[in-house]
Scaffold this motif. Structure first.
Motif, mmCIF file in Angstrom:
data_model
loop_
_atom_site.group_PDB
_atom_site.id
_atom_site.type_symbol
_atom_site.label_atom_id
_atom_site.label_comp_id
_atom_site.label_asym_id
_atom_site.label_seq_id
_atom_site.Cartn_x
_atom_site.Cartn_y
_atom_site.Cartn_z
ATOM 1 N N ASN A 200 0.799 -1.226 0.000
ATOM 2 C CA ASN A 200 0.000 0.000 0.000
ATOM 3 C C ASN A 200 0.834 1.279 0.000
ATOM 4 O OD1 ASN A 200 -2.500 -1.398 0.082
ATOM 5 N ND2 ASN A 200 -2.260 -1.704 2.293
ATOM 6 N N GLU A 201 2.089 1.201 0.464
ATOM 7 C CA GLU A 201 2.862 2.431 0.628
ATOM 8 C C GLU A 201 4.203 2.419 -0.104
ATOM 9 O OE1 GLU A 201 3.035 3.729 4.700
ATOM 10 O OE2 GLU A 201 1.088 2.844 5.175
ATOM 11 N N TYR A 202 4.999 1.369 0.080
ATOM 12 C CA TYR A 202 6.349 1.410 -0.478
ATOM 13 C C TYR A 202 6.384 1.180 -1.989
ATOM 14 C CZ TYR A 202 8.405 1.770 4.163
ATOM 15 O OH TYR A 202 8.782 2.215 5.406
ATOM 16 N N LEU A 203 5.555 0.294 -2.488
ATOM 17 C CA LEU A 203 5.556 0.087 -3.943
ATOM 18 C C LEU A 203 5.076 1.330 -4.686
ATOM 19 C CD1 LEU A 203 4.466 -3.626 -4.460
ATOM 20 C CD2 LEU A 203 6.740 -2.625 -4.520
ATOM 21 N N PRO A 204 4.009 1.993 -4.234
ATOM 22 C CA PRO A 204 3.661 3.260 -4.898
ATOM 23 C C PRO A 204 4.785 4.297 -4.804
ATOM 24 C CG PRO A 204 1.803 2.456 -3.632
ATOM 25 C CD PRO A 204 2.954 1.587 -3.278
ATOM 26 N N ALA A 205 5.502 4.327 -3.666
ATOM 27 C CA ALA A 205 6.613 5.264 -3.533
ATOM 28 C C ALA A 205 7.745 4.916 -4.504
ATOM 29 C CB ALA A 205 7.125 5.266 -2.099
ATOM 30 N N LEU A 206 7.973 3.609 -4.719
ATOM 31 C CA LEU A 206 9.013 3.189 -5.653
ATOM 32 C C LEU A 206 8.674 3.570 -7.086
ATOM 33 C CD1 LEU A 206 9.926 -0.335 -4.230
ATOM 34 C CD2 LEU A 206 11.423 1.676 -4.328
ATOM 35 N N GLN A 207 7.395 3.625 -7.395
ATOM 36 C CA GLN A 207 6.992 4.048 -8.736
ATOM 37 C C GLN A 207 7.403 5.504 -8.986
ATOM 38 O OE1 GLN A 207 5.687 2.166 -11.048
ATOM 39 N NE2 GLN A 207 5.198 0.315 -9.849
ATOM 40 N N GLN A 208 7.381 6.316 -7.916
ATOM 41 C CA GLN A 208 7.745 7.725 -8.049
ATOM 42 C C GLN A 208 9.259 7.930 -7.966
ATOM 43 O OE1 GLN A 208 5.444 10.033 -8.753
ATOM 44 N NE2 GLN A 208 3.843 8.438 -8.685
ATOM 45 N N ASP A 209 9.898 7.114 -7.097
ATOM 46 C CA ASP A 209 11.345 7.282 -6.889
ATOM 47 C C ASP A 209 11.949 5.906 -6.600
ATOM 48 O OD1 ASP A 209 13.925 7.912 -6.242
ATOM 49 O OD2 ASP A 209 13.418 9.224 -4.557
ATOM 50 N N PRO A 210 12.606 5.271 -7.570
ATOM 51 C CA PRO A 210 13.169 3.929 -7.358
ATOM 52 C C PRO A 210 14.259 3.878 -6.296
ATOM 53 C CG PRO A 210 12.996 4.419 -9.697
ATOM 54 C CD PRO A 210 12.750 5.701 -8.976
ATOM 55 N N THR A 211 14.777 5.009 -5.857
ATOM 56 C CA THR A 211 15.863 5.015 -4.867
ATOM 57 C C THR A 211 15.391 5.373 -3.464
ATOM 58 O OG1 THR A 211 16.405 7.349 -5.242
ATOM 59 C CG2 THR A 211 17.457 5.714 -6.695
ATOM 60 N N VAL A 212 14.067 5.481 -3.276
ATOM 61 C CA VAL A 212 13.557 5.959 -1.996
ATOM 62 C C VAL A 212 13.924 5.024 -0.853
ATOM 63 C CG1 VAL A 212 11.297 4.882 -2.306
ATOM 64 C CG2 VAL A 212 11.535 6.861 -0.785
ATOM 65 N N LEU A 213 13.907 3.723 -1.097
ATOM 66 C CA LEU A 213 14.191 2.780 -0.013
ATOM 67 C C LEU A 213 15.644 2.884 0.435
ATOM 68 C CD1 LEU A 213 12.211 -0.405 -1.126
ATOM 69 C CD2 LEU A 213 11.508 1.425 0.409
ATOM 70 N N GLN A 214 16.557 3.039 -0.521
ATOM 71 C CA GLN A 214 17.961 3.174 -0.164
ATOM 72 C C GLN A 214 18.194 4.414 0.690
ATOM 73 O OE1 GLN A 214 19.336 2.683 -4.401
ATOM 74 N NE2 GLN A 214 20.951 1.447 -3.431
ATOM 75 N N ARG A 215 17.539 5.494 0.331
ATOM 76 C CA ARG A 215 17.708 6.731 1.087
ATOM 77 C C ARG A 215 17.115 6.622 2.492
ATOM 78 N NH1 ARG A 215 14.916 10.469 -0.529
ATOM 79 N NH2 ARG A 215 13.747 9.681 -2.318
ATOM 80 N N MET A 216 16.144 5.739 2.653
ATOM 81 C CA MET A 216 15.546 5.523 3.970
ATOM 82 C C MET A 216 16.304 4.480 4.784
ATOM 83 S SD MET A 216 11.511 5.479 2.876
ATOM 84 C CE MET A 216 10.988 5.000 4.516
ATOM 85 N N GLY A 217 17.316 3.873 4.200
ATOM 86 C CA GLY A 217 18.077 2.844 4.902
ATOM 87 C C GLY A 217 17.387 1.506 4.911
ATOM 88 N N LEU A 218 16.526 1.265 3.924
ATOM 89 C CA LEU A 218 15.809 -0.010 3.828
ATOM 90 C C LEU A 218 16.443 -0.899 2.778
ATOM 91 C CD1 LEU A 218 12.125 1.292 3.987
ATOM 92 C CD2 LEU A 218 13.509 0.432 5.869
ATOM 93 N N LYS A 219 16.361 -2.205 2.978
ATOM 94 C CA LYS A 219 16.945 -3.176 2.059
ATOM 95 C C LYS A 219 15.839 -3.996 1.424
ATOM 96 C CE LYS A 219 19.178 -6.682 3.742
ATOM 97 N NZ LYS A 219 20.243 -7.523 4.377
#
Length: 764
Positions: free
Chosen positions: A533-552
């Motif tokens: 519901n949240e991270y996949l839509p965010a990845l559609q906007q910015d593929p690097t968002v998880l890395q910047r948040m420190g997520l793997k």
């Protein structure tokens, strides 16, 4: 050389003895049949001595003869199954002979002939009629010889030389058989007609007194065991058990139940066995309905929401019958099916108080200008408005101080503020139009309803909240109050603030589970619902968002994706996670967002519960589970680092997540909280719009979906850790990552030399 002549002479003697025996038996039989009986005593003796059928006497063998020709009189008249006690019970006369062995008798009989002494038939070879009990034996002066069953043997007269084996004639097949005697009933004569009707009613398959098969079966078994004697009436009058059950049913409203759900028959009008039997079963059915709903509730928790899961604890109808009807106080026994917890009993007292305030004339507050109290400041005195409605307001709110005063002072303003909180109004302390309208609801029905639905929710909880081996310790978290308490030995040990789930899809579920271990420096495994519901839509906007948040981001071995955050100060779970594996995948944990605990309403999470002081919480729980280890918050904080540390509880501690919008605080005051998830409204709708047994139908709700998003949902340019082939990851699945293996929460110790990120387990 063998002397054949001697053997021949011995064989001749055997043949002569056999012939003499047959002649004697035939003569005795003829004599017994042809000779008339001269006295009643002789008839009694003949009737008491069984006579074998001539055709049933087997030919004698060599073992039937005794070498000693001076042997005592054979005991041919005593059957094999007649005991000496049976013989002694007779009253045969004129002789006083005792039924003892011939060798021990005091009255020495006449010496029989040589041929008679030669034959001694075994008792087992003689067909005899079964003996009856001594009490049934007829007296010698009134023998009965026309029955198919021979009476017990009387003491035999001494045998004579001419009739050593005299016996009565055998019973004939033409003799009429006696009717079987009906077993005596234990039911009182005055209750037997009611018992007969109860038997008929319970045998009738169309009986509708009991709606459940197990309850009807229990009723049939209960009444059958007491020969269908009524238990609630005796001789048409109510018993103590009946009076006690009726008293409890009529007072059902005291426990937040509806007395109309448990109809009481009119026993005074029941004057016939049919009416009494019908009333008996109707009262039994109402008794079972009360016990079931008092223990488990008038509705199933699945009717309210899909995110509620408590253990079932249905009644045993057979146990209810036995427990209530055998108790000295049937009313108290039936009342025991209500929740035993102290917090429930305190709500029950408050319910009585609220209803008591509604007695007498209804106080109505008239419309008028808004009233407000302004507290004193440095250079300004307190402002107390004056209004003629204030005395009525004081009476309405239960303010007894200065009851006749027209001043809208601080005391009245605080009472108004508490009332506003109880009815979901903003607690301003200002008497405005909306507050006046809410006050004029008769008998404060809103608060009463709130108390009732909270009493109903207490019925869902386990009867034993804590773990007995550790002083009945348990954790109880109240969602609307945003507080968590650790209880032991019936008293609070420690309390802290919590943040709970947002209303809607992220609401914190209601459940009971056991906390098995604590993880220090946890890895946050992002739930599938957040990924989808949240991270996949965010990845559609910015593929690097998880890395910047420190997520793997990784792929699970089944191809689905997994997102995690390694341990650290910025981890979403903070430094500690409290694990009680459950189907909703929620737990309690620390948080880096400490500022949220300062807010009055703290529903901000995705369903998990954030604890304000996790290091203190951990030390309290560990000292309960392992009192000899002397854990302190400082010791817990010393474990902070970059690798996971699991502290296992030797005894799991129950965690009860509840929803108490009405409760009594430590000062004995009733507290009302906002219905943040709308649970009260749903339950009140069910209670008011659906009556009686329809509430118990379990409604199927769609359970929350924990399906993992597929890898095809990933946009181009997303970096997947360790992904060279697309599906190369063989790591643990999401459940294993979250709880160390779903259903197996105890992680295995890490081997020496493994990477720092591997889990390190401490078990004590």
């Amino acid at each position: 050389m063998r002397d054949c002549s001697n053997n021949r002479r011995g064989f001749d003697r055997v043949l002569m003895a056999v012939a003499a025996t047959f002649l004697t038996v035939s003569a005795s039989s003829a004599f017994a049949q042809d000779t008339p009986r001269s006295s009643a005593s002789e008839l009694a003796i003949d009737a008491a001595i069984p006579r074998p059928e001539p055709a049933n006497v087997p030919p004698p063998t060599a073992s039937d003869f005794k070498p000693d020709t001076t042997a005592a009189l054979p005991d041919a008249a005593k059957p094999a199954d007649v005991k000496p006690a049976d013989v002694q019970a007779t009253e045969a006369k004129p002789t006083d002979a005792k039924p003892t062995d011939a060798k021990a008798t005091d009255a020495k009989p006449a010496e029989p002939s040589a041929t008679a002494k030669a034959v001694e038939p075994k008792p087992a070879d003689v067909a005899t009629a079964p003996a009856t009990k001594p009490a049934d034996a007829p007296k010698a002066d009134a023998p009965k010889t026309d029955t198919a069953v021979a009476p017990p043997a009387a003491a035999p007269a001494p045998a004579t030389a001419t009739a050593p084996a005299a016996a009565p004639a055998p019973a004939t097949a033409a003799a009429p058989a006696t009717e079987p005697v009906k077993a005596a009933s234990n039911v009182a004569a005055e209750d037997q007609p009611v018992a007969d009707k109860l038997r008929d009613l319970l045998a009738n398959k169309s009986l509708r007194s009991f709606d459940r098969k197990n309850e009807r079966a229990a009723a049939e078994k209960f009444y059958s065991a007491r020969e269908y004697a009524p238990v609630f009436t005796k001789a048409g009058k109510l018993t103590d058990a009946g009076k006690g059950v009726i008293a409890r049913l009529k007072d059902a409203a005291a426990d937040g139940l509806d007395a109309s759900d448990y109809p009481v028959p009119d026993f005074a009008a029941a004057t016939t066995p049919d009416a009494l039997a019908d009333a008996e079963l109707k009262l039994a059915a109402s008794m079972l309905d009360y016990a079931r709903q008092a223990q488990s509730g008038r509705m199933h928790w699945s009717q309210v929401s899909a995110d509620i899961l408590y253990p079932e604890h249905p009644i045993d109808p057979a146990e209810v019958f036995t427990n209530v009807t055998s108790a000295k106080d049937a009313s108290a026994a039936l009342d025991s099916y209500n929740p035993p917890q102290k917090l429930y009993k305190e709500l029950k007292k408050k319910l009585a108080e609220l209803r008591g305030q509604g007695d007498g004339p209804v106080i109505t507050i008239a419309d008028g200008p808004a009233l407000k109290y302004v507290p004193a400041r440095k250079k300004q005195a307190a402002v107390e408005m004056d209004d003629p409605r204030v005395p009525d307001l004081r009476g309405k709110l239960g303010v007894t101080e200065n009851a006749d005063s027209t001043k809208y002072d601080a005391t009245v303003a605080r009472a108004v503020e508490r009332f506003q909180s109880s009815v979901d109004l903003k607690p301003t302390g200002v008497l405005d139009e909306r507050t006046v309208k809410a006050l004029n609801n008769p008998k404060r029905d809103r608060q009463i309803d709130t108390v009732i639905v909270n009493m109903e929710r207490w019925r869902w909880l386990p009867r034993q909240l804590g773990a007995a081996s550790v002083g009945n310790a348990y954790v109880i978290l109240n969602i609307p109050d945003y507080t968590l308490k650790v209880m032991q030995n019936g008293a609070p040990v420690w309390t802290t603030r919590v943040v709970t789930g947002k209303p809607g899809q992220h609401a914190t579920p209601l459940l009971t589970e056991t906390m098995k271990y604590i993880t220090v420096n946890p890895t946050w495994n992002v739930p599938p619902s957040i990924i989808y519901n949240e991270y996949l839509p965010a990845l559609q906007q910015d593929p690097t968002v998880l890395q910047r948040m420190g997520l793997k981001l990784e792929r699970n071995r089944d191809g689905s994706i997994h997102i995690s955050q390694p341990p650290g100060e910025a981890n979403a779970l903070g430094r500690i996670r409290f694990n009680f594996p459950n189907k909703f995948l929620v737990y309690q944990h620390d948080t880096p967002d400490k500022y949220l605990f300062a807010k009055d309403e703290r529903a901000f999470s995705h369903g998990c519960m954030r604890v304000q002081n996790p290091d203190q919480y951990a030390s309290v729980l560990l000292n309960i589970a392992e009192p000899n280890q002397h854990y302190t918050p400082e010791r817990i904080r010393s474990m902070y680092g970059s690798s996971e540390v699991d502290l296992k509880f030797p005894t799991p501690i129950p965690v009860n997540i509840t929803y108490q919008t009405a409760f009594v605080d430590d000062a004995g005051k009733l507290q009302i909280r906002r219905d943040v998830y709308g649970r009260d409204a749903t339950m009140l709708s069910l209670l008011k719009n659906s009556r009686g047994k329809d509430l118990e139908t379990v409604v199927a709700h769609a359970q929350p979906s924990y399906a993992r998003p597929s890898s095809s949902s990933l946009p181009a340019g997303v970096n997947v850790a360790g992904d060279n082939s697309g599906f190369g990851s063989s790591g643990p699945n999401f459940f294993e990552r979250l709880f160390g293996g779903f259903g197996q929460p105890e992680p295995q110790p890490a081997r020496r030399g493994q990477a720092q990120q591997q889990r390190r387990v401490i078990t004590r």
